[in-house]
Structure formats: C-alpha cells, structure tokens
Design a protein around this motif. Structure first.
Motif, PDB file in Angstrom:
ATOM      1  N   ASP A  37      21.471  44.813  18.571  1.00 35.97           N
ATOM      2  CA  ASP A  37      20.116  44.511  19.045  1.00 35.97           C
ATOM      3  C   ASP A  37      19.999  43.095  19.581  1.00 35.97           C
ATOM      4  O   ASP A  37      20.372  42.129  18.913  1.00 35.97           O
ATOM      5  CB  ASP A  37      19.098  44.663  17.910  1.00 35.97           C
ATOM      6  CG  ASP A  37      18.529  46.055  17.791  1.00 35.97           C
ATOM      7  OD1 ASP A  37      18.580  46.812  18.785  1.00 35.97           O
ATOM      8  OD2 ASP A  37      18.029  46.394  16.697  1.00 35.97           O
ATOM      9  N   THR A  38      19.442  42.962  20.786  1.00 37.16           N
ATOM     10  CA  THR A  38      18.957  41.669  21.239  1.00 37.16           C
ATOM     11  C   THR A  38      17.498  41.562  20.828  1.00 37.16           C
ATOM     12  O   THR A  38      16.879  42.559  20.433  1.00 37.16           O
ATOM     13  CB  THR A  38      19.057  41.527  22.765  1.00 37.16           C
ATOM     14  OG1 THR A  38      18.180  42.503  23.363  1.00 37.16           O
ATOM     15  CG2 THR A  38      20.477  41.739  23.255  1.00 37.16           C
ATOM     16  N   ALA A  39      16.939  40.372  20.945  1.00 34.05           N
ATOM     17  CA  ALA A  39      15.519  40.214  20.644  1.00 34.05           C
ATOM     18  C   ALA A  39      14.684  41.101  21.557  1.00 34.05           C
ATOM     19  O   ALA A  39      13.685  41.687  21.126  1.00 34.05           O
ATOM     20  CB  ALA A  39      15.117  38.751  20.797  1.00 34.05           C
ATOM     21  N   GLY A  40      15.102  41.234  22.803  1.00 31.39           N
ATOM     22  CA  GLY A  40      14.377  42.088  23.745  1.00 31.39           C
ATOM     23  C   GLY A  40      14.405  43.540  23.329  1.00 31.39           C
ATOM     24  O   GLY A  40      13.385  44.238  23.385  1.00 31.39           O
ATOM     25  N   ASP A  41      15.574  44.023  22.896  1.00 32.43           N
ATOM     26  CA  ASP A  41      15.696  45.415  22.450  1.00 32.43           C
ATOM     27  C   ASP A  41      14.766  45.691  21.270  1.00 32.43           C
ATOM     28  O   ASP A  41      14.028  46.686  21.251  1.00 32.43           O
ATOM     29  CB  ASP A  41      17.133  45.709  21.995  1.00 32.43           C
ATOM     30  CG  ASP A  41      18.160  45.596  23.099  1.00 32.43           C
ATOM     31  OD1 ASP A  41      17.798  45.805  24.276  1.00 32.43           O
ATOM     32  OD2 ASP A  41      19.324  45.292  22.787  1.00 32.43           O
ATOM     33  N   LEU A  42      14.826  44.808  20.284  1.00 38.95           N
ATOM     34  CA  LEU A  42      14.076  45.021  19.049  1.00 38.95           C
ATOM     35  C   LEU A  42      12.573  44.875  19.279  1.00 38.95           C
ATOM     36  O   LEU A  42      11.772  45.646  18.731  1.00 38.95           O
ATOM     37  CB  LEU A  42      14.566  44.044  17.983  1.00 38.95           C
ATOM     38  CG  LEU A  42      14.030  44.229  16.562  1.00 38.95           C
ATOM     39  CD1 LEU A  42      14.191  45.659  16.084  1.00 38.95           C
ATOM     40  CD2 LEU A  42      14.726  43.262  15.610  1.00 38.95           C
ATOM     41  N   LEU A  43      12.187  43.910  20.083  1.00 37.25           N
ATOM     42  CA  LEU A  43      10.766  43.748  20.395  1.00 37.25           C
ATOM     43  C   LEU A  43      10.202  44.976  21.102  1.00 37.25           C
ATOM     44  O   LEU A  43       9.085  45.426  20.802  1.00 37.25           O
ATOM     45  CB  LEU A  43      10.556  42.505  21.263  1.00 37.25           C
ATOM     46  CG  LEU A  43      10.372  41.181  20.528  1.00 37.25           C
ATOM     47  CD1 LEU A  43      10.458  40.021  21.507  1.00 37.25           C
ATOM     48  CD2 LEU A  43       9.038  41.152  19.787  1.00 37.25           C
ATOM     49  N   CYS A  67      18.491  34.997  21.119  1.00 33.22           N
ATOM     50  CA  CYS A  67      17.935  34.240  22.252  1.00 33.22           C
ATOM     51  C   CYS A  67      17.925  35.034  23.550  1.00 33.22           C
ATOM     52  O   CYS A  67      17.645  34.476  24.615  1.00 33.22           O
ATOM     53  CB  CYS A  67      18.723  32.947  22.455  1.00 33.22           C
ATOM     54  SG  CYS A  67      18.519  31.748  21.124  1.00 33.22           S
ATOM     55  N   SER A  68      18.226  36.318  23.471  1.00 31.71           N
ATOM     56  CA  SER A  68      18.251  37.169  24.663  1.00 31.71           C
ATOM     57  C   SER A  68      17.060  38.129  24.649  1.00 31.71           C
ATOM     58  O   SER A  68      16.819  38.802  23.651  1.00 31.71           O
ATOM     59  CB  SER A  68      19.547  37.987  24.701  1.00 31.71           C
ATOM     60  OG  SER A  68      20.684  37.160  24.758  1.00 31.71           O
ATOM     61  N   PRO A  69      16.286  38.204  25.714  1.00 29.26           N
ATOM     62  CA  PRO A  69      16.528  37.574  27.011  1.00 29.26           C
ATOM     63  C   PRO A  69      15.966  36.159  27.149  1.00 29.26           C
ATOM     64  O   PRO A  69      16.263  35.481  28.127  1.00 29.26           O
ATOM     65  CB  PRO A  69      15.796  38.510  27.968  1.00 29.26           C
ATOM     66  CG  PRO A  69      14.640  39.013  27.166  1.00 29.26           C
ATOM     67  CD  PRO A  69      15.164  39.179  25.757  1.00 29.26           C
ATOM     68  N   ALA A  70      15.105  35.733  26.228  1.00 31.66           N
ATOM     69  CA  ALA A  70      14.501  34.400  26.354  1.00 31.66           C
ATOM     70  C   ALA A  70      14.620  33.661  25.031  1.00 31.66           C
ATOM     71  O   ALA A  70      14.515  34.270  23.964  1.00 31.66           O
ATOM     72  CB  ALA A  70      13.027  34.534  26.762  1.00 31.66           C
ATOM     73  N   PRO A  71      14.870  32.358  25.102  1.00 29.17           N
ATOM     74  CA  PRO A  71      15.001  31.499  26.291  1.00 29.17           C
ATOM     75  C   PRO A  71      16.316  31.651  27.034  1.00 29.17           C
ATOM     76  O   PRO A  71      16.516  31.067  28.084  1.00 29.17           O
ATOM     77  CB  PRO A  71      14.877  30.089  25.708  1.00 29.17           C
ATOM     78  CG  PRO A  71      15.401  30.205  24.324  1.00 29.17           C
ATOM     79  CD  PRO A  71      14.975  31.569  23.840  1.00 29.17           C
ATOM     80  N   GLY A  72      17.234  32.440  26.505  1.00 27.79           N
ATOM     81  CA  GLY A  72      18.519  32.662  27.158  1.00 27.79           C
ATOM     82  C   GLY A  72      19.592  31.765  26.592  1.00 27.79           C
ATOM     83  O   GLY A  72      19.502  30.541  26.696  1.00 27.79           O
ATOM     84  N   ALA A  73      20.611  32.359  25.964  1.00 27.27           N
ATOM     85  CA  ALA A  73      21.717  31.570  25.412  1.00 27.27           C
ATOM     86  C   ALA A  73      22.487  30.898  26.545  1.00 27.27           C
ATOM     87  O   ALA A  73      22.640  31.469  27.625  1.00 27.27           O
ATOM     88  CB  ALA A  73      22.633  32.464  24.595  1.00 27.27           C
ATOM     89  N   TRP A  74      22.986  29.693  26.283  1.00 25.77           N
ATOM     90  CA  TRP A  74      23.694  28.972  27.338  1.00 25.77           C
ATOM     91  C   TRP A  74      24.816  28.126  26.773  1.00 25.77           C
ATOM     92  O   TRP A  74      24.855  27.810  25.576  1.00 25.77           O
ATOM     93  CB  TRP A  74      22.738  28.094  28.143  1.00 25.77           C
ATOM     94  CG  TRP A  74      22.072  26.996  27.345  1.00 25.77           C
ATOM     95  CD1 TRP A  74      21.012  27.127  26.492  1.00 25.77           C
ATOM     96  CD2 TRP A  74      22.433  25.612  27.318  1.00 25.77           C
ATOM     97  NE1 TRP A  74      20.677  25.911  25.942  1.00 25.77           N
ATOM     98  CE2 TRP A  74      21.533  24.956  26.430  1.00 25.77           C
ATOM     99  CE3 TRP A  74      23.412  24.861  27.961  1.00 25.77           C
ATOM    100  CZ2 TRP A  74      21.601  23.590  26.171  1.00 25.77           C
ATOM    101  CZ3 TRP A  74      23.477  23.490  27.707  1.00 25.77           C
ATOM    102  CH2 TRP A  74      22.586  22.867  26.824  1.00 25.77           C
ATOM    103  N   THR A  75      25.733  27.782  27.648  1.00 24.56           N
ATOM    104  CA  THR A  75      26.836  26.899  27.314  1.00 24.56           C
ATOM    105  C   THR A  75      27.153  26.047  28.528  1.00 24.56           C
ATOM    106  O   THR A  75      26.499  26.188  29.572  1.00 24.56           O
ATOM    107  CB  THR A  75      28.073  27.722  26.889  1.00 24.56           C
ATOM    108  OG1 THR A  75      29.077  26.849  26.372  1.00 24.56           O
ATOM    109  CG2 THR A  75      28.649  28.498  28.068  1.00 24.56           C
ATOM    110  N   THR A  76      28.102  25.164  28.402  1.00 27.15           N
ATOM    111  CA  THR A  76      28.554  24.391  29.561  1.00 27.15           C
ATOM    112  C   THR A  76      29.950  24.844  29.952  1.00 27.15           C
ATOM    113  O   THR A  76      30.776  25.176  29.097  1.00 27.15           O
ATOM    114  CB  THR A  76      28.568  22.879  29.267  1.00 27.15           C
ATOM    115  OG1 THR A  76      29.313  22.623  28.071  1.00 27.15           O
ATOM    116  CG2 THR A  76      27.145  22.360  29.089  1.00 27.15           C
TER     117      THR A  76
END
Length: 311
Positions: A159-165, A227-236
């Motif tokens: 589950d992503t946060a979007g899926d569960l929400l 953090c998916s879809p928001a604010p969106g996981a990120w890296t460099t």
C-alpha cells in the motif's frame, strides 16, 4: 436531513456522493478556494467543487470558514448537521454551534491513534498493520471529539498512502451516512476518546520525504510508500540533481552493499540500504516524467558503484 458538506480533495467526494445517494439534502458545500497548479499560472477548483458544481449544488469557497458572515449564512440555512472530510480549515465554536446537531468529521484513523493532518501516511511509515476510519463530533481540540463510529482496515504490504486513502475514502463514506442518521434519530452515543495510545500525525514535509539509504530496507520501503504520491519521496543523483522515486521492493535474498550504492542485477536496479538492497520501481529525474528504473539505468549509463543520496 438538511446538511452542509465541507471537504476539498478527491478523497472527500465519495462521502458527498453517498450523502446525496442516501436522499439527504445538501444545502451548501464548503471547500477551499481555487488553488494554483504546480506552475503557478492557473487557478484550479478543488475536486469537491468540481463534483458539487456538476451536481448543481451551492458551493462556498471562503478564505475563512468561521468568519462572521459565513456563520450567519449557516444559521440562516437552518441545517440539521454538517459533514466534514479533509476540509483543510479549523472550524471555530461559533460555526460549530450554528447547526442543530453537530459538525461530524470523517478521520482516516482509529482515534485516538494518529490525530492530525497525515494519519494514513504516518501509519504506513510507522509500520502499522491495521488502520481505519472514525467519525467524531468536532469540538475545539484537534481531532479530540467524541467518537460516533469506527471501522478498521488492514494495511497491505504494498500500500502507498494514495492506495490506502482511496480505499478508506470508499469505506468511510457509508460510515458517515450511518453516523449522521444515528445522530439525527437520537440513537448515536458519541463516546469520549481514550486517553491511552494517543499519537499525532503531523503534516509531511519535503524533509520527511527524503530517502535515507542508511536506514534498514523495510524502513526505506515504508517511507517511500508513506510519501507516495505526496509529497513524493526523493533522493539525489550522482550529479547532485534531485529525482523522485516510486515504491521499492526489498530484496532480502540479494547481497547487501554500501547504502545508496546502485547496481544492476537480473534486470533490476538495486540500491544498497542499511540492510539488504531494494529494487527501484520507477524514477523521475528533475524535469522528466516517471520512467521504469531499468530504462532509466540504461540511459543514464552511470556504471556500477554510482551513489544515490549523500555518500
């Protein structure tokens, strides 16, 4: 019942639809003012506003819902109650007292666990196995009012946060209908929340969404999904630019490596963590659309040992 509905994002729409389908009269819809898109050029209506206008409902978009003129308008409508789902504004006592019964909020956790702005996201990031939804009477405190009804839902491993929400929004809609009808019939028994197991779900920040590859693989997985879809996981990336990341898959059967270090193995792009590596799903370098990690790897030509995040 004569009702006011207050909500803003897509997850609020199922409840508004359910109240209408149940035959209740929605005399006004409160939603946040139109907001600018990512590029900041055009104003866009909220999903609730779009839905309400399609249904011919009266839509209000006040900057401050508890302003005296809004309170006066609510009193004039002589409504029985108000339903709230992710509205996004604090409702002051004068507004709460302007309806006959109560303002009832649908919150996506089993209260008093995860009070606050990001209950689903924080539940996933914390590794909770079960969450749910609660309807409660809004009072002065933050998600502290007496609970009318609850439901539970298992958090799936992917589950992503979007899926569960999305799932909880659908499950919670009939709970709101039942709660309001029970309140109107005088059979609801709002119960004060327990003083045990209280936790708070603060709004996610960009810093929360930064992936720390030195953490264990299961924690990296939870952070990205939460953090998916928001604010969106990120890296460099190795050149210092930023890239967004989709959900990853822990690979306990694969040999570990330096946290953040990239390698290709069996058609997958693996990244080292504090324990076993994880396989990337999709990646979106700055200014580009999400792409399959394997396709990105072939095009990037970074070579084995390239590093994500801080070295």
């Amino acid at each position: 019942m004569r009702l006011i509905f207050a909500g803003t994002p897509e997850i609020a729409v199922p409840t508004l639809a359910a109240l209408e389908d149940a035959g209740h009269e929605i005399v006004a819809v409160l939603t946040q003012p139109d907001a600018r898109g990512r590029r900041g050029r055009t104003l866009h209506p909220s999903p609730v506003k779009e839905y309400a206008l399609e249904r011919g409902l009266d839509v209000w978009t006040p900057e401050k819902a508890s302003a005296p003129e809004i309170v006066a308008r609510v009193k004039e409508l002589e409504v029985d109650a108000a339903a709230v789902v992710a509205y996004g504004q604090i409702l002051r006592p004068a507004l709460l007292e302007a309806v006959r019964l109560a303002w009832v909020n649908l919150h996506f956790s089993v209260l008093p666990t995860w009070r606050g702005a990001a209950p689903v996201q924080r539940a996933i990031m914390a590794g909770d196995e079960v969450t749910g939804a609660s309807t409660f009477v809004i009072e002065k405190g933050l998600d502290t009012g007496p609970v009318i009804g609850t439901l539970t839902e298992r958090i799936r491993m992917t589950d992503t946060a979007g899926d569960l929400l999305e799932r909880l929004a659908q499950l919670g809609a009939p709970l709101m209908v039942q709660s309001l009808e029970a309140l109107d019939a005088g059979v609801a028994r709002p119960t004060p929340q327990s003083t045990d197991d209280i936790s708070y779900a603060e709004k996610l920040t960009r810093e929360d969404a930064y992936v720390r590859w030195d953490l264990a693989a299961h924690l990296v997985d939870r952070r990205i999904r939460g953090c998916s879809p928001a604010p969106g996981a990120w890296t460099t990336l190795p050149d210092g630019s930023v890239a967004k990341l989709g959900p990853v898959s822990p690979r306990p059967q694969r040999a570990g490596t330096v946290p953040g270090q990239l390698r290709e193995e069996a058609g997958e792009v693996l990244v080292g963590t504090g324990t076993e590596p994880v396989a990337l799903g999709w990646i979106a370098p700055a200014g580009k659309k999400p792409m399959d990690a394997a396709a990105w790897w072939r095009g990037a030509r970074l070579g084995e040992g390239a590093q994500l995040g801080e070295a």
